[in-house]
Enzyme design. Structure first.
Site, mmCIF file in Angstrom:
data_model
loop_
_atom_site.group_PDB
_atom_site.id
_atom_site.type_symbol
_atom_site.label_atom_id
_atom_site.label_comp_id
_atom_site.label_asym_id
_atom_site.label_seq_id
_atom_site.Cartn_x
_atom_site.Cartn_y
_atom_site.Cartn_z
ATOM 1 N N GLU A 152 52.975 33.800 56.539
ATOM 2 C CA GLU A 152 53.384 32.465 56.991
ATOM 3 C C GLU A 152 54.058 32.549 58.360
ATOM 4 O OE1 GLU A 152 52.723 29.603 55.871
ATOM 5 O OE2 GLU A 152 52.199 29.802 53.769
ATOM 6 N N LYS A 178 54.879 21.427 43.022
ATOM 7 C CA LYS A 178 54.532 21.725 44.414
ATOM 8 C C LYS A 178 54.028 23.168 44.592
ATOM 9 C CE LYS A 178 57.414 18.083 46.448
ATOM 10 N NZ LYS A 178 58.245 17.684 47.613
ATOM 11 N N LYS A 182 63.769 28.968 53.037
ATOM 12 C CA LYS A 182 64.401 27.946 52.209
ATOM 13 C C LYS A 182 64.008 28.165 50.760
ATOM 14 C CE LYS A 182 64.189 23.022 51.464
ATOM 15 N NZ LYS A 182 63.580 21.776 51.805
ATOM 16 N N TYR A 238 74.983 21.487 53.752
ATOM 17 C CA TYR A 238 75.778 20.303 53.431
ATOM 18 C C TYR A 238 77.270 20.607 53.580
ATOM 19 C CZ TYR A 238 71.242 19.060 51.614
ATOM 20 O OH TYR A 238 69.892 18.813 51.519
ATOM 21 N N SER A 248 70.302 21.834 48.448
ATOM 22 C CA SER A 248 71.118 20.968 47.599
ATOM 23 C C SER A 248 71.610 21.652 46.325
ATOM 24 C CB SER A 248 70.330 19.706 47.250
ATOM 25 O OG SER A 248 69.111 20.035 46.617
ATOM 26 N N LYS A 273 58.970 28.398 52.611
ATOM 27 C CA LYS A 273 59.618 27.421 51.738
ATOM 28 C C LYS A 273 59.100 27.660 50.330
ATOM 29 C CE LYS A 273 60.334 22.540 50.844
ATOM 30 N NZ LYS A 273 60.317 21.188 51.389
HETATM 31 C C1 PBG Z 1 60.644 17.727 51.126
HETATM 32 C C2 PBG Z 1 61.949 18.417 51.283
HETATM 33 C C3 PBG Z 1 62.690 18.952 50.228
HETATM 34 C C4 PBG Z 1 63.886 19.454 50.767
HETATM 35 C C5 PBG Z 1 63.844 19.223 52.148
HETATM 36 N N1 PBG Z 1 62.625 18.587 52.443
HETATM 37 C C6 PBG Z 1 62.415 18.966 48.769
HETATM 38 C C7 PBG Z 1 61.099 19.332 48.277
HETATM 39 O O1 PBG Z 1 60.345 20.106 48.876
HETATM 40 O O2 PBG Z 1 60.766 18.822 47.209
HETATM 41 C C8 PBG Z 1 64.971 20.092 49.955
HETATM 42 C C9 PBG Z 1 66.319 20.210 50.561
HETATM 43 C C10 PBG Z 1 67.407 20.472 49.600
HETATM 44 O O3 PBG Z 1 67.211 20.704 48.386
HETATM 45 O O4 PBG Z 1 68.581 20.459 50.043
HETATM 46 N N2 PBG Z 1 59.774 17.646 52.175
#
Ligand code: PBG
Length: 329
Positions: A236, A220, A251, A316, A277, A198
């Site tokens: 990982e 983050k 991701k 989505y 998203s 991620k």
């Molecule tokens: C947080 C989380 C995030 C997403 C899924 N779980 C955002 C982040 O890490 O700040 C993002 C999913 C998306 O953007 O569609 N645990």
């Protein structure tokens, strides 16, 4: 005058039938997982401003949406809660509190639709007053202090009937820690879809708007991966597979197709990809402007993620894809 050519790749592309023979990748609704943002209240269906046609649902309305999806052949859902600021604290206590709204929603969905595969989110950020995925002390995200909190959330979600848990926090060792906690409580059949690679990506912006879950301070980058790195994804993945992950996820998806491919080539554990998203927002915006043709470009985008090596795609667009496929399979 025809040129002498023994090999003409175009021959196999000459008709729908021959194109069908040689088609290498097929995308089915069975590969897709549909995310739902869950809010408090009743009869609520509120559009996410930065994600046109994507909504936040109260539990009662989410049930209707799930029913529609099941009819379209979508069986997998991943749920994300938007939590009232007043319920947030440093320990993300509400995340594992008995009878919290998220777990109650899971329970209701599984009672009503046992055939639905419910995937959850295991991370502190929706419940944390700091908006981080780990416990914050003096501005530092403490890894090992976070693990017991994740374990408690995992057991609460398993108890509520979740099929697969999705740790999205990127703390070290959490998959093994969660696996142990689940097994100890007898939840050996509850799976783990680990957010393995991620990235610290700017493509999560609209999601954080949808859930009001942006970090209150800092970013983050001390836990999510650097977008420049690929070999680190192998480290990982080694760890997640050793610790018992049932799926390894990459991701975001589109800007990281090379990483999806890398994990698919190197592991036999199924690979998931999260079409996030920001990827939704950019495609949707171009289509709403009339610059791209939604019905063609969206399936092409999902197909590319499958071709790269994803077995499962969280998107989505799942419902849109199923609807388009129904009209023009
Ligand atoms: C947080 C989380 C995030 C997403 C899924 N779980 C955002 C982040 O890490 O700040 C993002 C999913 C998306 O953007 O569609 N645990």
């Amino acid at each position: 005058m025809n040129q002498l050519m023994l090999r003409r790749p175009r021959r196999n592309r000459k008709s729908p039938a021959t194109r069908g023979h040689i088609r290498e990748t097929r995308l089915s609704v069975e590969n897709l997982v549909y995310p739902l943002f869950l809010i408090e209240g009743e009869k609520q269906k509120i559009e996410v401003p930065s994600m046109p046609d994507c909504y936040r649902w109260s539990t009662d309305m989410a049930l209707g949406e799930i029913e529609d999806c099941l009819k379209l052949g979508i069986h997998s859902f991943i749920l994300f809660p938007a939590i009232d600021e007043a319920l947030k604290d440093k320990e993300a206590t509400y995340g594992y509190e008995e009878g919290n709204r998220y777990c109650e929603t899971i329970r209701t969905i599984k009672e009503r639709f046992p055939e639905a595969c419910v995937i959850t989110d295991v991370a502190m950020d929706p419940y944390s007053s700091d908006g981080h995925d780990g416990y914050v002390e003096d501005g530092e995200i403490l890894n090992d202090r976070t693990l017991p909190i994740l374990a408690k959330m995992s057991v609460a979600q398993a108890q509520a009937g979740a099929d697969i848990l999705g740790p999205s926090d990127m703390m070290d060792g959490r998959v093994g820690y969660m696996r142990q906690a689940l097994d100890k409580e007898g939840y050996t059949n509850v799976g783990i879809m680990s957010y393995t690679a991620k990235y610290a990506s700017a493509f999560y912006g609209p999601f954080r708007d949808a859930l009001d879950s942006a970090p209150k301070a800092g970013d983050k980058k001390t836990y999510q991966m650097d977008p420049a790195n690929k070999l680190e994804a192998l480290i990982e993945a080694d760890l997640d597979v050793e610790e018992g992950a049932d799926y390894i996820m990459v991701k975001p998806a589109l800007p990281y197709l090379d990483v999806i491919h890398l994990l698919k080539e190197n592991y036999s554990t199924p690979v998931a990809a999260y079409n996030v998203s920001g990827e939704y927002a950019m495609l949707k915006a171009a289509c709403l402007n009339g610059w791209l043709e939604f019905e063609k470009v969206m399936p092409e985008m999902l197909l590319s993620i499958k071709r790269a090596g994803a077995d499962v795609i969280i998107t989505y667009f799942a419902k849109d894809f199923a609807q388009i496929q129904k009209i023009r399979p």
